[in-house]
Design a protein around this motif. Structure first.
Motif, PDB file in Angstrom:
ATOM      1  N   LYS A  35       0.832  -1.170  -0.063  1.00 49.54           N
ATOM      2  CA  LYS A  35      -0.100  -0.096   0.009  1.00 49.54           C
ATOM      3  C   LYS A  35       0.895   1.186   0.078  1.00 49.54           C
ATOM      4  O   LYS A  35       1.545   1.342   0.958  1.00 49.54           O
ATOM      5  CB  LYS A  35      -0.651  -0.043   1.208  1.00 49.54           C
ATOM      6  N   PRO A  36       0.874   1.827  -1.096  1.00 49.20           N
ATOM      7  CA  PRO A  36       1.813   3.232  -1.129  1.00 49.20           C
ATOM      8  C   PRO A  36       1.624   4.097  -0.061  1.00 49.20           C
ATOM      9  O   PRO A  36       0.339   4.337   0.164  1.00 49.20           O
ATOM     10  CB  PRO A  36       1.615   3.795  -2.646  1.00 49.20           C
ATOM     11  N   PHE A  37       2.560   4.629   0.510  1.00 52.63           N
ATOM     12  CA  PHE A  37       2.697   5.847   1.497  1.00 52.63           C
ATOM     13  C   PHE A  37       3.003   6.951   0.961  1.00 52.63           C
ATOM     14  O   PHE A  37       4.122   7.135   0.284  1.00 52.63           O
ATOM     15  CB  PHE A  37       3.696   5.092   2.641  1.00 52.63           C
ATOM     16  N   ASN A  38       2.277   7.878   1.334  1.00 49.31           N
ATOM     17  CA  ASN A  38       2.539   9.283   1.002  1.00 49.31           C
ATOM     18  C   ASN A  38       2.493  10.366   2.290  1.00 49.31           C
ATOM     19  O   ASN A  38       1.424  10.317   3.082  1.00 49.31           O
ATOM     20  CB  ASN A  38       1.728   9.927   0.132  1.00 49.31           C
ATOM     21  N   SER A  39       3.505  11.070   2.661  1.00 49.17           N
ATOM     22  CA  SER A  39       3.190  11.881   3.806  1.00 49.17           C
ATOM     23  C   SER A  39       2.540  12.963   3.483  1.00 49.17           C
ATOM     24  O   SER A  39       2.048  13.403   2.462  1.00 49.17           O
ATOM     25  CB  SER A  39       4.696  12.385   4.180  1.00 49.17           C
ATOM     26  N   ALA A  40       2.267  14.024   4.329  1.00 46.88           N
ATOM     27  CA  ALA A  40       1.599  15.102   4.321  1.00 46.88           C
ATOM     28  C   ALA A  40       2.481  16.155   3.516  1.00 46.88           C
ATOM     29  O   ALA A  40       3.805  15.726   3.588  1.00 46.88           O
ATOM     30  CB  ALA A  40       1.180  15.972   5.676  1.00 46.88           C
ATOM     31  N   SER A  41       2.022  17.141   2.671  1.00 46.95           N
ATOM     32  CA  SER A  41       2.788  17.836   1.821  1.00 46.95           C
ATOM     33  C   SER A  41       3.124  19.238   2.874  1.00 46.95           C
ATOM     34  O   SER A  41       2.406  19.790   3.500  1.00 46.95           O
ATOM     35  CB  SER A  41       1.887  18.547   1.072  1.00 46.95           C
ATOM     36  N   HIS A  42       4.426  19.564   2.470  1.00 46.62           N
ATOM     37  CA  HIS A  42       4.993  20.819   3.158  1.00 46.62           C
ATOM     38  C   HIS A  42       5.556  21.803   2.578  1.00 46.62           C
ATOM     39  O   HIS A  42       6.381  21.260   1.513  1.00 46.62           O
ATOM     40  CB  HIS A  42       6.112  20.285   4.351  1.00 46.62           C
ATOM     41  N   SER A  43       5.375  22.918   2.402  1.00 46.30           N
ATOM     42  CA  SER A  43       5.756  23.965   1.549  1.00 46.30           C
ATOM     43  C   SER A  43       7.481  24.323   1.906  1.00 46.30           C
ATOM     44  O   SER A  43       7.622  24.672   3.308  1.00 46.30           O
ATOM     45  CB  SER A  43       4.851  25.308   1.627  1.00 46.30           C
ATOM     46  N   ILE A  44       8.079  23.835   1.179  1.00 42.79           N
ATOM     47  CA  ILE A  44       9.615  24.113   1.362  1.00 42.79           C
ATOM     48  C   ILE A  44       9.999  25.230   0.533  1.00 42.79           C
ATOM     49  O   ILE A  44      10.046  25.402  -0.608  1.00 42.79           O
ATOM     50  CB  ILE A  44      10.633  22.819   1.196  1.00 42.79           C
ATOM     51  N   PHE A  45      10.695  26.029   1.193  1.00 46.16           N
ATOM     52  CA  PHE A  45      11.270  27.472   0.742  1.00 46.16           C
ATOM     53  C   PHE A  45      12.605  27.053   0.200  1.00 46.16           C
ATOM     54  O   PHE A  45      13.575  26.772   1.012  1.00 46.16           O
ATOM     55  CB  PHE A  45      11.484  28.809   1.736  1.00 46.16           C
ATOM     56  N   ILE A  46      13.074  27.262  -0.867  1.00 45.30           N
ATOM     57  CA  ILE A  46      14.264  27.073  -1.760  1.00 45.30           C
ATOM     58  C   ILE A  46      14.955  28.780  -2.150  1.00 45.30           C
ATOM     59  O   ILE A  46      16.014  28.646  -2.535  1.00 45.30           O
ATOM     60  CB  ILE A  46      14.139  26.288  -2.967  1.00 45.30           C
ATOM     61  N   ALA A  47      14.078  29.623  -1.885  1.00 36.30           N
ATOM     62  CA  ALA A  47      14.553  30.969  -2.105  1.00 36.30           C
ATOM     63  C   ALA A  47      13.490  31.642  -1.114  1.00 36.30           C
ATOM     64  O   ALA A  47      12.634  31.285  -0.505  1.00 36.30           O
ATOM     65  CB  ALA A  47      14.635  31.335  -3.461  1.00 36.30           C
ATOM     66  N   GLU A  48      13.983  33.171  -0.912  1.00 33.58           N
ATOM     67  CA  GLU A  48      13.225  33.985   0.040  1.00 33.58           C
ATOM     68  C   GLU A  48      11.794  34.173  -0.269  1.00 33.58           C
ATOM     69  O   GLU A  48      11.046  34.112   0.528  1.00 33.58           O
ATOM     70  CB  GLU A  48      13.723  35.430  -0.306  1.00 33.58           C
ATOM     71  N   THR A  49      11.336  33.919  -1.602  1.00 29.54           N
ATOM     72  CA  THR A  49       9.828  33.903  -1.916  1.00 29.54           C
ATOM     73  C   THR A  49       9.498  33.184  -2.906  1.00 29.54           C
ATOM     74  O   THR A  49       8.428  33.045  -3.640  1.00 29.54           O
ATOM     75  CB  THR A  49       9.532  35.566  -2.610  1.00 29.54           C
ATOM     76  N   ASP A  50      10.313  31.826  -2.926  1.00 31.61           N
ATOM     77  CA  ASP A  50      10.135  30.587  -3.834  1.00 31.61           C
ATOM     78  C   ASP A  50       9.927  29.366  -3.079  1.00 31.61           C
ATOM     79  O   ASP A  50      10.901  29.267  -2.390  1.00 31.61           O
ATOM     80  CB  ASP A  50      11.207  30.699  -4.790  1.00 31.61           C
ATOM     81  N   HIS A  51       8.944  28.951  -2.979  1.00 26.75           N
ATOM     82  CA  HIS A  51       8.663  27.638  -2.129  1.00 26.75           C
ATOM     83  C   HIS A  51       8.008  26.400  -2.867  1.00 26.75           C
ATOM     84  O   HIS A  51       7.055  27.022  -3.913  1.00 26.75           O
ATOM     85  CB  HIS A  51       7.901  27.846  -0.824  1.00 26.75           C
ATOM     86  N   VAL A  52       8.218  25.412  -2.643  1.00 32.24           N
ATOM     87  CA  VAL A  52       7.437  24.238  -3.275  1.00 32.24           C
ATOM     88  C   VAL A  52       6.806  22.997  -2.561  1.00 32.24           C
ATOM     89  O   VAL A  52       7.628  22.917  -1.467  1.00 32.24           O
ATOM     90  CB  VAL A  52       8.541  23.580  -4.472  1.00 32.24           C
ATOM     91  N   PRO A  53       5.730  22.802  -2.671  1.00 31.62           N
ATOM     92  CA  PRO A  53       5.018  21.599  -1.763  1.00 31.62           C
ATOM     93  C   PRO A  53       5.796  20.258  -2.099  1.00 31.62           C
ATOM     94  O   PRO A  53       5.905  19.885  -2.837  1.00 31.62           O
ATOM     95  CB  PRO A  53       3.571  21.687  -2.229  1.00 31.62           C
ATOM     96  N   VAL A  54       6.425  19.604  -1.009  1.00 34.84           N
ATOM     97  CA  VAL A  54       7.232  18.473  -1.213  1.00 34.84           C
ATOM     98  C   VAL A  54       6.525  17.401  -0.363  1.00 34.84           C
ATOM     99  O   VAL A  54       6.006  17.715   0.910  1.00 34.84           O
ATOM    100  CB  VAL A  54       8.604  18.672  -0.553  1.00 34.84           C
ATOM    101  N   ILE A  55       6.488  16.165  -0.752  1.00 39.21           N
ATOM    102  CA  ILE A  55       5.870  14.983  -0.166  1.00 39.21           C
ATOM    103  C   ILE A  55       7.203  13.980   0.017  1.00 39.21           C
ATOM    104  O   ILE A  55       7.610  13.879  -0.845  1.00 39.21           O
ATOM    105  CB  ILE A  55       4.745  14.325  -1.119  1.00 39.21           C
ATOM    106  N   ALA A  56       7.029  13.165   0.846  1.00 34.42           N
ATOM    107  CA  ALA A  56       7.750  12.078   1.242  1.00 34.42           C
ATOM    108  C   ALA A  56       6.822  10.778   0.886  1.00 34.42           C
ATOM    109  O   ALA A  56       5.889  10.541   1.433  1.00 34.42           O
ATOM    110  CB  ALA A  56       8.440  11.741   2.522  1.00 34.42           C
ATOM    111  N   SER A  57       7.364   9.654  -0.102  1.00 34.14           N
ATOM    112  CA  SER A  57       6.488   8.722  -0.439  1.00 34.14           C
ATOM    113  C   SER A  57       7.496   7.360  -0.397  1.00 34.14           C
ATOM    114  O   SER A  57       8.608   7.451  -0.623  1.00 34.14           O
ATOM    115  CB  SER A  57       5.942   8.791  -1.690  1.00 34.14           C
ATOM    116  N   LEU A  58       6.953   6.225  -0.163  1.00 31.56           N
ATOM    117  CA  LEU A  58       7.401   4.853  -0.470  1.00 31.56           C
ATOM    118  C   LEU A  58       6.311   4.064  -1.141  1.00 31.56           C
ATOM    119  O   LEU A  58       5.313   3.693  -0.916  1.00 31.56           O
ATOM    120  CB  LEU A  58       7.529   4.338   0.974  1.00 31.56           C
ATOM    121  N   PRO A  59       6.738   4.062  -2.460  1.00 30.89           N
ATOM    122  CA  PRO A  59       5.766   3.330  -3.355  1.00 30.89           C
ATOM    123  C   PRO A  59       5.283   1.899  -2.990  1.00 30.89           C
ATOM    124  O   PRO A  59       4.052   1.897  -3.235  1.00 30.89           O
ATOM    125  CB  PRO A  59       6.625   3.255  -4.677  1.00 30.89           C
ATOM    126  N   ARG A  60       6.147   1.256  -2.046  1.00 28.78           N
ATOM    127  CA  ARG A  60       5.603  -0.047  -1.753  1.00 28.78           C
ATOM    128  C   ARG A  60       5.123  -0.191  -0.190  1.00 28.78           C
ATOM    129  O   ARG A  60       4.790  -1.251   0.076  1.00 28.78           O
ATOM    130  CB  ARG A  60       6.606  -1.149  -2.273  1.00 28.78           C
TER     131      ARG A  60
END
Length: 380
Positions: A141-166
């Motif tokens: 059963k694939p696992f996906n964590s909650a999404s967190h916005s990660i800042f990679i610059a002062e005003t630039d951020h991306v939503p990042v998820i941690a997952s285990l396909p199996r």
């Protein structure tokens, strides 16, 4: 809901203020004030209700007791009369609704300040390792964590998820790699290729439980060593976690005491929180009759909460928000205690203040007329 509010409301406001003044500390202050101003009508309703109930409670309790006694055998009439009392003074629960409405926003603000860019963002993965002969019967059963916005610059951020396909169940001897990726499936490593010095955002992998059950490498590959339960944690460094503000050494710093040293900036923030909380409670009692029990609670509560936050792991940025919010709350309480009360409540308050003054005056007069019980009034 909390994640949605954080990503679509609070972080854009944060970006806006950082664009005006490039200081994450000032951005926290501005964001806190904006949210507290927006929630002013709701919190004002709670403060007003608490103030009015504090005045009316003794009268409500007395009237309720009289009604229940008078109409003990007529429940319908009893309910009608109790309803009239609630209509006259309001329900004690009236102040709870505004508080409940604003809680999701406050929780989202709290969560925002505990995440990127103000603190390192943790991704926690709970694993169960089974013997090799049992894992074949487990459906992946694939696992996906909650999404967190990660800042990679002062005003630039991306939503990042941690997952285990199996999924999070492994067999002894098996390996699985945790994938960090955006919502659209783009790998976090690919995102970092466009960033200066991408290594500063490299996740730190650790085992917080079951280090004899699994091992983890620097690229997030988990190897199952023995049957049992384990927890693996990846922390993505926060962009501003080590940025200072005024006397604060680092907005992401956690803990009053760490690595054998006292963090005095954390101590000052916690002390400021306690003082502003005490001030807010003190102001809430302005113009009210003295209540010894309430006065004792007002003294003990700030001390207890302050002592708890000395050792509760909150980042300095969150504590800064709490101090600013308390100052705003104290100012709001001061303004609302100066509002005129409804005529019926003002009359009750005047009576309560008079009743409190009369016994004190009588006691002082009695003390001035002290004499022996057998001594005649006229002396000898």
């Amino acid at each position: 809901m909390i994640g949605y509010i954080s990503d679509n409301l609070l972080i854009p406001i944060l970006d806006f203020f950082y664009g005006l003044v490039p200081s994450y500390g000032l951005a926290i202050v501005a964001l806190t004030i904006v949210i507290r101003v927006a929630l002013y009508p709701l919190s004002a309703g709670s403060i007003r209700s608490a103030r009015r109930m504090r005045i009316a409670q003794p009268v409500i309790q007395k009237r309720q007791a009289e009604i229940k006694s008078r109409y003990a055998n007529n429940l319908q009439k009893q309910q009608e009369e109790l309803g009239k009392v609630m209509k006259e003074f309001g329900s004690p629960l009236a102040g709870c609704l505004p508080l409940l409405v604003q809680m999701p926003i406050l929780f989202a603000l709290f969560a925002t300040l505990r995440g990127s860019p103000f603190a390192d963002v943790p991704y926690t993965i709970n694993l169960k390792v089974l013997p090799a002969d049992q894992i074949a019967a487990v459906e992946p059963k694939p696992f996906n964590s909650a999404s967190h916005s990660i800042f990679i610059a002062e005003t630039d951020h991306v939503p990042v998820i941690a997952s285990l396909p199996r999924g999070t169940k492994l067999g002894v001897g098996d390996s699985a790699t945790v994938n960090l990726h955006t919502k659209d499936g783009r790998g976090f490593d690919d995102v970092l290729t466009a960033v200066d010095n991408p290594s500063r955002f490299a996740p730190n992998w650790s085992i917080t439980k079951g280090d004899d059950v699994v091992s983890v490498s620097d690229d997030g590959t988990i190897t199952a060593l023995a049957a049992g339960d384990a927890t693996v944690e990846a922390k993505i460094p926060g962009l501003a976690a080590r940025s200072g503000f005024l006397f604060i050494k680092a907005l992401g710093q956690v803990g009053f005491y760490a690595d054998g040293d006292i963090n005095w900036d954390i101590a000052i923030l916690v002390g400021g929180f306690g003082l502003t909380l005490f001030l807010s409670q003190l102001l809430s009692g302005m113009g009210m009759p003295a209540n010894p029990q309430q006065a004792t609670a007002n003294k003990i509560t700030p001390v207890m909460i302050t002592g708890m936050f000395l050792f509760f792991p909150l980042p300095a940025g969150v504590l800064l928000y709490m101090v600013i919010a308390n100052i705003f709350q104290a100012l709001q309480t001061f303004l609302l205690t100066r509002e005129a009360l409804p005529d019926n409540l003002q009359k009750i308050l005047d009576q309560q203040m008079t009743q409190q003054t009369v016994p004190a005056t009588a006691t002082s007069a009695g003390a001035g007329d002290a004499r022996l019980p057998f001594e005649p009034k006229g002396g000898k």
